[in-house]
Design an enzyme around this catalytic site. Structure first.
Site, PDB file in Angstrom:
ATOM      1  N   ASP A 298      18.293 -41.405  -9.018  1.00 40.51           N
ATOM      2  CA  ASP A 298      18.682 -39.960  -9.903  1.00 40.51           C
ATOM      3  C   ASP A 298      19.621 -39.228  -9.156  1.00 40.51           C
ATOM      4  OD1 ASP A 298      16.357 -40.749 -11.103  1.00 40.51           O
ATOM      5  OD2 ASP A 298      15.142 -39.000 -10.755  1.00 40.51           O
TER       6      ASP A 298
ATOM      7  N   LEU B 137       5.945 -42.875  -3.779  1.00 39.13           N
ATOM      8  CA  LEU B 137       5.351 -41.836  -2.546  1.00 39.13           C
ATOM      9  C   LEU B 137       4.162 -40.751  -3.015  1.00 39.13           C
ATOM     10  CD1 LEU B 137       6.232 -41.064  -0.007  1.00 39.13           C
ATOM     11  CD2 LEU B 137       8.110 -39.670  -0.870  1.00 39.13           C
TER      12      LEU B 137
ATOM     13  N   GLY C  50       6.021 -42.489  -8.279  1.00 43.74           N
ATOM     14  CA  GLY C  50       4.720 -42.895  -8.023  1.00 43.74           C
ATOM     15  C   GLY C  50       4.338 -43.489  -6.632  1.00 43.74           C
TER      16      GLY C  50
ATOM     17  N   LEU D 255      18.052 -30.660  -6.495  1.00 45.84           N
ATOM     18  CA  LEU D 255      16.473 -30.221  -6.210  1.00 45.84           C
ATOM     19  C   LEU D 255      16.909 -28.626  -5.698  1.00 45.84           C
ATOM     20  CD1 LEU D 255      15.108 -33.098  -4.177  1.00 45.84           C
ATOM     21  CD2 LEU D 255      14.541 -32.582  -6.655  1.00 45.84           C
TER      22      LEU D 255
ATOM     23  N   ALA E 246       7.042 -35.346 -14.434  1.00 49.96           N
ATOM     24  CA  ALA E 246       7.179 -34.973 -16.185  1.00 49.96           C
ATOM     25  C   ALA E 246       6.970 -36.301 -16.488  1.00 49.96           C
ATOM     26  CB  ALA E 246       8.538 -34.559 -16.394  1.00 49.96           C
TER      27      ALA E 246
ATOM     28  N   THR F 182      13.873 -42.334  -5.402  1.00 47.01           N
ATOM     29  CA  THR F 182      14.411 -41.138  -6.488  1.00 47.01           C
ATOM     30  C   THR F 182      15.875 -40.730  -6.027  1.00 47.01           C
ATOM     31  OG1 THR F 182      12.045 -40.836  -6.628  1.00 47.01           O
ATOM     32  CG2 THR F 182      13.804 -38.929  -7.180  1.00 47.01           C
TER      33      THR F 182
ATOM     34  N   ARG G 273      10.220 -24.633  -7.678  1.00 47.13           N
ATOM     35  CA  ARG G 273      10.881 -24.863  -6.498  1.00 47.13           C
ATOM     36  C   ARG G 273      10.971 -23.669  -5.725  1.00 47.13           C
ATOM     37  NH1 ARG G 273      15.626 -28.747  -9.083  1.00 47.13           N
ATOM     38  NH2 ARG G 273      14.053 -30.854  -9.375  1.00 47.13           N
TER      39      ARG G 273
ATOM     40  N   GLU H  25       0.683  -1.179   0.151  1.00 42.47           N
ATOM     41  CA  GLU H  25      -0.014  -0.011   0.073  1.00 42.47           C
ATOM     42  C   GLU H  25       0.857   1.329  -0.075  1.00 42.47           C
ATOM     43  OE1 GLU H  25      -0.247  -2.832   2.061  1.00 42.47           O
ATOM     44  OE2 GLU H  25      -2.259  -3.547   1.652  1.00 42.47           O
TER      45      GLU H  25
HETATM   46  N1  NDP Z   1       9.884 -37.718 -14.411  1.00 48.40           N
HETATM   47  C1  NDP Z   1       9.441 -37.342 -13.101  1.00 48.40           C
HETATM   48  O1  NDP Z   1       9.082 -36.589 -13.014  1.00 48.40           O
HETATM   49  C2  NDP Z   1      10.372 -38.109 -12.085  1.00 48.40           C
HETATM   50  C3  NDP Z   1      10.572 -39.466 -12.212  1.00 48.40           C
HETATM   51  N2  NDP Z   1      11.141 -40.198 -11.085  1.00 48.40           N
HETATM   52  C4  NDP Z   1      11.687 -41.722 -11.323  1.00 48.40           C
HETATM   53  O2  NDP Z   1      10.953 -42.509 -10.691  1.00 48.40           O
HETATM   54  C5  NDP Z   1      11.574 -43.675 -10.178  1.00 48.40           C
HETATM   55  C6  NDP Z   1      11.280 -43.737  -8.680  1.00 48.40           C
HETATM   56  O3  NDP Z   1      10.031 -43.766  -8.209  1.00 48.40           O
HETATM   57  P1  NDP Z   1       9.648 -44.300  -7.311  1.00 48.40           P
HETATM   58  O4  NDP Z   1       9.999 -45.822  -6.983  1.00 48.40           O
HETATM   59  O5  NDP Z   1       8.096 -44.559  -6.840  1.00 48.40           O
HETATM   60  O6  NDP Z   1      10.122 -43.796  -5.875  1.00 48.40           O
HETATM   61  P2  NDP Z   1       9.488 -42.638  -4.824  1.00 48.40           P
HETATM   62  O7  NDP Z   1      10.431 -41.416  -5.051  1.00 48.40           O
HETATM   63  O8  NDP Z   1       8.318 -42.604  -4.811  1.00 48.40           O
HETATM   64  O9  NDP Z   1       9.881 -43.103  -3.729  1.00 48.40           O
HETATM   65  C7  NDP Z   1       9.669 -44.214  -3.026  1.00 48.40           C
HETATM   66  C8  NDP Z   1      10.343 -44.484  -1.710  1.00 48.40           C
HETATM   67  O10 NDP Z   1       9.643 -43.414  -0.915  1.00 48.40           O
HETATM   68  C9  NDP Z   1      10.022 -43.601   0.464  1.00 48.40           C
HETATM   69  N3  NDP Z   1       8.788 -43.682   1.346  1.00 48.40           N
HETATM   70  C10 NDP Z   1       8.965 -43.160   2.532  1.00 48.40           C
HETATM   71  N4  NDP Z   1       7.725 -43.403   3.108  1.00 48.40           N
HETATM   72  C11 NDP Z   1       6.897 -43.827   2.185  1.00 48.40           C
HETATM   73  C12 NDP Z   1       5.695 -44.143   2.353  1.00 48.40           C
HETATM   74  N5  NDP Z   1       4.620 -43.841   3.457  1.00 48.40           N
HETATM   75  N6  NDP Z   1       4.989 -44.885   1.317  1.00 48.40           N
HETATM   76  C13 NDP Z   1       5.845 -45.109   0.358  1.00 48.40           C
HETATM   77  N7  NDP Z   1       7.212 -44.695   0.221  1.00 48.40           N
HETATM   78  C14 NDP Z   1       7.556 -44.201   1.289  1.00 48.40           C
HETATM   79  C15 NDP Z   1      10.633 -44.956   0.443  1.00 48.40           C
HETATM   80  O11 NDP Z   1      12.093 -45.020   0.552  1.00 48.40           O
HETATM   81  P3  NDP Z   1      13.113 -46.019   1.348  1.00 48.40           P
HETATM   82  O12 NDP Z   1      12.863 -47.218   0.370  1.00 48.40           O
HETATM   83  O13 NDP Z   1      14.334 -45.408   1.291  1.00 48.40           O
HETATM   84  O14 NDP Z   1      12.305 -46.405   2.657  1.00 48.40           O
HETATM   85  C16 NDP Z   1      10.203 -45.881  -0.851  1.00 48.40           C
HETATM   86  O15 NDP Z   1      10.970 -46.802  -1.359  1.00 48.40           O
HETATM   87  C17 NDP Z   1      12.941 -43.230 -10.604  1.00 48.40           C
HETATM   88  O16 NDP Z   1      13.204 -43.992 -11.839  1.00 48.40           O
HETATM   89  C18 NDP Z   1      13.042 -41.825 -10.733  1.00 48.40           C
HETATM   90  O17 NDP Z   1      13.970 -41.532 -11.716  1.00 48.40           O
HETATM   91  C19 NDP Z   1      11.154 -39.761  -9.870  1.00 48.40           C
HETATM   92  C20 NDP Z   1      10.824 -38.690  -9.587  1.00 48.40           C
HETATM   93  C21 NDP Z   1      10.002 -37.509 -10.603  1.00 48.40           C
HETATM   94  N1  AOF Z   2      13.061 -36.642 -15.133  1.00 47.98           N
HETATM   95  C1  AOF Z   2      12.536 -35.246 -14.902  1.00 47.98           C
HETATM   96  C2  AOF Z   2      12.182 -34.558 -13.462  1.00 47.98           C
HETATM   97  N2  AOF Z   2      12.772 -35.637 -12.432  1.00 47.98           N
HETATM   98  C3  AOF Z   2      12.782 -35.008 -11.156  1.00 47.98           C
HETATM   99  O1  AOF Z   2      13.836 -33.948 -10.975  1.00 47.98           O
HETATM  100  C4  AOF Z   2      14.689 -34.400 -10.194  1.00 47.98           C
HETATM  101  C5  AOF Z   2      16.113 -33.728 -10.600  1.00 47.98           C
HETATM  102  O2  AOF Z   2      16.403 -32.666 -10.301  1.00 47.98           O
HETATM  103  P1  AOF Z   2      17.681 -31.961 -10.599  1.00 47.98           P
HETATM  104  O3  AOF Z   2      18.680 -32.799  -9.947  1.00 47.98           O
HETATM  105  O4  AOF Z   2      17.642 -30.586  -9.591  1.00 47.98           O
HETATM  106  O5  AOF Z   2      17.743 -31.517 -11.886  1.00 47.98           O
HETATM  107  C6  AOF Z   2      14.667 -35.900 -10.070  1.00 47.98           C
HETATM  108  O6  AOF Z   2      15.176 -36.249  -9.053  1.00 47.98           O
HETATM  109  C7  AOF Z   2      13.009 -35.958 -10.046  1.00 47.98           C
HETATM  110  O7  AOF Z   2      12.569 -35.621  -8.818  1.00 47.98           O
HETATM  111  N3  AOF Z   2      11.607 -33.567 -13.602  1.00 47.98           N
HETATM  112  C8  AOF Z   2      11.434 -32.844 -14.687  1.00 47.98           C
HETATM  113  O8  AOF Z   2      10.969 -31.750 -14.512  1.00 47.98           O
HETATM  114  N4  AOF Z   2      11.638 -33.514 -15.791  1.00 47.98           N
HETATM  115  C9  AOF Z   2      12.195 -34.784 -15.896  1.00 47.98           C
HETATM  116  O9  AOF Z   2      12.321 -35.028 -17.087  1.00 47.98           O
END
Ligand code: NDP
Ligand code: AOF
Length: 613
Positions: free
Chosen positions: A257, A350, A348, A261, A211, A253, A241, A100
């Site tokens: 990966d 988490l 997927g 972040l 993504a 993840t 972010r 303001e």
């Molecule tokens: N394209 C994209 O946008 C993205 C792609 N990815 C890809 O996805 C894949 C990984 O996916 P995903 O396996 O589903 O991994 P997540 O990121 O979903 O991680 C799952 C892990 O989360 C932890 N966790 C903690 N609390 C919980 C709970 N209450 N319920 C479930 N999980 C919990 C566990 O870790 P712990 O086992 O250590 O106990 C579990 O193994 C990779 O290939 C990555 O490259 C990932 C993010 C984004």
């Molecule tokens: N693969 C994928 C994503 N993946 C997400 O981004 C993280 C990597 O971030 P950074 O290391 O900061 O670059 C990875 O762990 C996952 O959470 N994000 C996207 O926008 N596009 C993509 O194709």
């Protein structure tokens, strides 16, 4: 007769264009006086949308404060929107000059008789009434408010003050009810969605972002995922972010990966990185353990791999144990830490757990025109236990945007809470709602500056003038600036002196705290050698200066006599009280010490006066 030309001079647009997700700004056609009610509603709605756009420019920077925007427009019924706007401003960050005031300064004399549009009712936690007084002094005769302040102890106060000064205040949904306001109202809700979700549900606003390919995969069957989306989309992720207080991923993840972040490539706020891992079976070396880049928290199951937890702690990573690690408890933990918004960038597994726990409010799905195939390739959301398409979650307020070759679809899973129905009546000012513990009524907790006793926080925007070691009086924007800088004061090193200046010039107490903590981690050798033994004295000196400078603060402190003051910080176990009272609460203690000191002085003063009489 055509309408007369517009009288007000057109100011140059002082700000860059709004961020892309903000509602589209429209140019209004010139309208004749005959259609006055509809036309004036259309103008009001357009200026209010504009105020929401302006407020949005500070998203990610104001945390933990709401986003405030103010647009001042001349009341001439004719002419294009641009020509009628004489002032605009937004709150850059907590502790900086309010929207303001900035708008009124820009408008100058042209504000006389004009209307101010506010996306949100101003709310001052610390008794400062700059927002209201700058509107009053500017000569504005009408204020249009999109939303009343959502916090109970602030709601209605500024509106009443403005009305008591003879200013007409029109509130959308109360005084302005036409359909034309729907979109403007939604813009006002969206720009402060994090605050509203936080206030309504007592969890931070949570966004799930992923993504995926055109065939719905977030990685190849091997788990390889870099990259699904294109460079421009990934740039947008940095922006998301930068608007978040924390980014969350699952253990998988991190193992797959090794992400960073960070919000690199965009300036401003750096979110905390949170890893949720039940097993704590995480890599010894990982980008996330580099805490010079950003702060990292590992949330894990109580007792999981204690040795490894210690290793993480040695690297500066904070480990938080949960009895039963799950998304809801992690979110209430984030709430306690004061986070407004959290970005989930997990896979997927988490994300399904988080959606099932009903903690996800919005989804950003980036879809790339690629096909990867693979029956076992990961998908964005794991099993939700649904087997009929009729059970699918329908996204609300969906928007679509093309980003280079990708498509971004975003929508809300839960509607943005509209807190207006809980408003008792238009003019009622709710009584104060001190954050008093329900168990021990003589405990007063404070933490965020918007709380009832928020002025006790070191982030409260009260500048202090305090002599330095040579006796020269220096001005500091907040106690936090002073405290952080004094980690490096007196060190005979040019770099330490630069850091002191950097902290002193930080635009907000959050920035000062971030710079101070980061530099402390990066350059431990530049910290003054007596810091550990002196930090309480430094803090006390700053508090004493703050509370003796502002009479209202002295009054507020004295009003708590008989109560225990606790800084309700769940993570700072030195200055704060901790989550379950395990913290040392030094800030609360120093304030109580100061209170006793002032009370002693007041008593001596009274006794002396009594003796004179
Ligand atoms: N394209 C994209 O946008 C993205 C792609 N990815 C890809 O996805 C894949 C990984 O996916 P995903 O396996 O589903 O991994 P997540 O990121 O979903 O991680 C799952 C892990 O989360 C932890 N966790 C903690 N609390 C919980 C709970 N209450 N319920 C479930 N999980 C919990 C566990 O870790 P712990 O086992 O250590 O106990 C579990 O193994 C990779 O290939 C990555 O490259 C990932 C993010 C984004
Ligand atoms: N693969 C994928 C994503 N993946 C997400 O981004 C993280 C990597 O971030 P950074 O290391 O900061 O670059 C990875 O762990 C996952 O959470 N994000 C996207 O926008 N596009 C993509 O194709």
């Amino acid at each position: 007769m055509p309408p007369p030309p517009v009288a007000a001079p057109a100011p140059a647009a002082p700000y860059p264009l709004p961020l892309r997700l903000a509602p589209v700004r429209r140019r209004l056609p010139a309208v004749p006086r005959a259609v006055s009610v509809a036309a004036s509603h259309a103008h009001d709605a357009a200026f209010l949308r504009r105020a929401a756009d302006v407020a949005d420019r500070s998203a990610g920077l104001t945390c933990p404060h709401p986003n405030f925007g103010c647009v001042i427009a001349r009341p001439e019924p004719y002419g294009p929107e641009e020509a009628r706007v004489v002032g605009e401003g937004f709150l850059y960050a907590q502790g900086t000059r309010c929207a303001e005031l900035l708008a009124a300064e820009e408008a100058g004399e042209r504000a006389r008789g004009a209307t101010a549009y506010l996306n949100l009712e101003p709310g001052d936690c610390y008794g400062d009434s700059t927002a209201v007084s700058s509107l009053v002094q500017s000569g504005i005769t009408r204020v249009v408010v999109g939303l009343r302040h959502p916090l109970k102890h602030l709601r209605g106060k500024a509106i009443q003050s403005l009305r008591s000064e003879g200013i007409q205040v029109d509130i959308v949904g109360e005084d302005l009810q036409s359909k034309l306001f729907k979109e403007a109202f939604t813009s006002c809700l969206i720009v402060n969605a994090p605050l509203l979700y936080r206030a309504a549900f007592r969890v931070p606003f949570s966004v799930l972002k992923y993504a995926m390919t055109a065939d719905g995969k977030i990685a190849a069957s091997s788990g390889h995922a870099s990259w699904v989306s294109g460079r421009a989309s990934r740039g947008r992720v940095f922006e998301l972010r930068g608007r978040s207080d924390a980014v969350i991923v699952g253990g998988n993840t991190v193992r797959r990966d090794d992400p960073r972040l960070t919000a690199r490539h965009v300036k401003g706020h750096v979110p905390v990185r949170i890893v949720m891992s039940q097993t704590c079976n995480l890599p010894e070396e990982a980008n996330l353990w580099n805490v010079h880049e950003a702060y990292t928290i590992v949330a894990t199951q109580r007792g999981a791999r204690r040795d490894f937890q210690k290793k993480l702690a040695m690297k500066g990573v904070e480990v938080v144990e949960f009895d039963m690690l799950n998304p809801r408890d992690v979110m209430s933990y984030c709430y306690d830490r004061g986070y407004l918004s959290v970005l989930w960038e997990c896979g997927g597994t988490l994300s399904a757990a988080a959606i099932s726990a009903r903690v996800i409010h919005k989804v950003y799905a980036f879809c790339a025109p690629k096909i990867i195939g693979g029956v076992t390739a990961p998908t964005p959301v794991g099993d939700l236990g649904m087997n009929q398409m009729t059970q699918a979650i329908d996204l609300i307020d969906v928007s679509y945007e093309q980003i280079d070759r990708d498509m971004l679809m975003s929508g809300f899973i839960q509607p943005i809470p509209d807190l207006s129905p809980v408003i008792p009546s238009a003019d009622e000012i709710p009584s104060d709602d001190p954050e008093v513990s329900p168990y021990e009524t003589n405990i007063i907790s404070f933490y965020k500056t918007w709380d009832t006793f928020g002025a006790f926080s070191n982030f409260s925007p009260h500048p202090i003038d305090i002599p330095d070691e040579k006796g020269d009086c220096l001005s500091w924007p907040t106690v936090e600036h002073y405290y952080q800088a004094h980690k490096f004061v007196g060190v005979d090193n040019p770099q330490a002196r630069d850091i002191v200046q950097e902290i002193k010039q930080a635009r907000s107490p959050e920035e000062a705290a971030r710079i101070g903590r980061t530099r402390q981690r990066e350059f431990p050798e530049l910290i003054r050698p007596d810091w550990e033994s002196m930090k309480i004295d430094v803090m006390y000196r700053a508090l004493k200066c703050k509370f003796s400078t502002y009479a209202r603060l002295t009054e507020m402190l004295l009003s708590t006599a008989g109560s225990v003051l606790v800084e309700a910080s769940p993570h700072d176990l030195f200055w704060g009280g901790g989550r379950e009272g395990e913290g040392l609460n030094y800030l609360g203690r120093l304030l109580m010490q100061l209170r006793s000191e002032i009370l002693g002085t007041v008593r001596i003063g009274v006794e002396a006066r009594g003796q004179e009489a």
